[in-house]
Design an enzyme around this catalytic site. Structure first.
Site, mmCIF file in Angstrom:
data_model
loop_
_atom_site.group_PDB
_atom_site.id
_atom_site.type_symbol
_atom_site.label_atom_id
_atom_site.label_comp_id
_atom_site.label_asym_id
_atom_site.label_seq_id
_atom_site.Cartn_x
_atom_site.Cartn_y
_atom_site.Cartn_z
ATOM 1 N N ARG A 143 -47.483 63.953 -16.919
ATOM 2 C CA ARG A 143 -48.904 63.553 -17.735
ATOM 3 C C ARG A 143 -49.880 64.813 -17.681
ATOM 4 O O ARG A 143 -50.758 64.930 -18.427
ATOM 5 C CB ARG A 143 -49.493 62.439 -17.012
ATOM 6 C CG ARG A 143 -48.751 61.334 -17.146
ATOM 7 C CD ARG A 143 -49.531 59.827 -16.455
ATOM 8 N NE ARG A 143 -49.366 59.970 -15.139
ATOM 9 C CZ ARG A 143 -48.088 59.338 -14.773
ATOM 10 N NH1 ARG A 143 -47.207 58.723 -15.129
ATOM 11 N NH2 ARG A 143 -47.983 59.261 -13.264
ATOM 12 N N GLU A 180 -42.019 61.384 0.188
ATOM 13 C CA GLU A 180 -42.435 60.594 1.236
ATOM 14 C C GLU A 180 -40.976 60.275 1.939
ATOM 15 O O GLU A 180 -40.713 60.400 2.936
ATOM 16 C CB GLU A 180 -43.027 59.345 0.945
ATOM 17 C CG GLU A 180 -43.123 58.515 1.982
ATOM 18 C CD GLU A 180 -43.743 57.071 1.550
ATOM 19 O OE1 GLU A 180 -44.191 56.103 2.514
ATOM 20 O OE2 GLU A 180 -44.221 57.029 0.237
#
Length: 258
Positions: A143, A180
């Site tokens: 984006r 993560e």
């Protein structure tokens, strides 16, 4: 400047109080007598008028101390918010449990459907960076590719895409970063930027700050100065800003509920 104009306006509009001793009937009678006496002695109405005016008290002034000035300026800075930010925030849709349970996805596609909100987003960022001598706008996949090019065109900079592995066709330079669970890699074409250039890094959102951190390291490795990172949205609870260390970050809005 606002404070100076306000102070000047107050001074110009202030009028001597009619209850002041200088403006009682006895004082006015005394002034009139003085005017006649002066006119008789000087034989000149102008001299008499000048003498008369010298007897009038100075009009009261609006005194603003230095501490008062600072307080007014701080209040103004804290109270004023660009109305465009509210329009941008209200145009972003939040989708719960996407792409997996527990995630509140910040969907900017609805912002893109709102032509005014989209324009406001670009305008705010262009206004911030147009005079900072930026020659590179680096957009992070995917984006960052939406917001980066119009900003680059508006400020006269080139746009450099920073992509995931095996997406760029030419020779690349890579930077690995932690997620993560596991790691990922960011790539940029060799020769896309030159040492000494000044770059702005653009993405739609900062969460943990991993991708922005990788983009910073990638550019700095080839001698580029990163002026700032800019995002439309931030998720403050994920502490991405802290992960960037001393590198400056500019964000338009915090995610709803943040």
């Amino acid at each position: 400047m606002m404070l100076l104009r306000s102070t000047t306006s107050l001074i110009l509009r202030s009028k001597p109080s009619t209850s002041s001793p200088a403006f009682t009937t006895s004082s006015s009678t005394f002034a009139a007598a003085l005017f006649k006496t002066s006119a008789a002695k000087s034989h000149s109405p102008l001299v008499a008028l000048r003498n008369y005016l010298s007897t009038l008290p100075s009009p009261p002034r609006c005194a603003v101390s230095e501490s008062d000035s600072v307080q007014v300026e701080e209040m103004a800075a804290g109270d004023v918010q660009d109305p465009r930010l509210e329009r941008i925030a209200s145009s972003i849709r939040v989708i719960p449990d996407f792409p997996k349970p527990g995630i509140m996805f910040q969907d900017i596609t609805t912002l893109l459907l709102d032509t005014q909100a989209f324009k406001d987003t670009i305008d705010l960022l262009v206004e911030r960076y147009k005079d900072k001598e930026i020659s590179v706008v680096a957009g992070i996949e995917a984006r960052g590719f939406i917001f980066g090019p119009p900003i680059a065109l508006a400020i006269g900079a080139k746009f450099v895409p920073m992509r995931k592995p095996n997406k760029l066709p030419g020779k690349v330079i890579s930077e690995e970063y932690s997620l993560e669970y596991g790691t990922d890699t960011m790539e940029m074409h060799v020769g896309a930027v030159e040492a000494g250039e000044r770059a702005l890094i653009i993405d739609d959102l900062i969460a943990t700050g991993g991708t922005l951190g990788a983009a910073i390291r990638l550019l700095e490795r080839v001698g580029v100065t990163v002026v700032e990172c800019a995002c439309v949205i931030a998720l403050p609870e994920l502490k991405g800003r802290e992960r960037l260390g001393d590198n400056p970050l500019f964000v338009l809005i915090n995610a709803p509920g943040a």
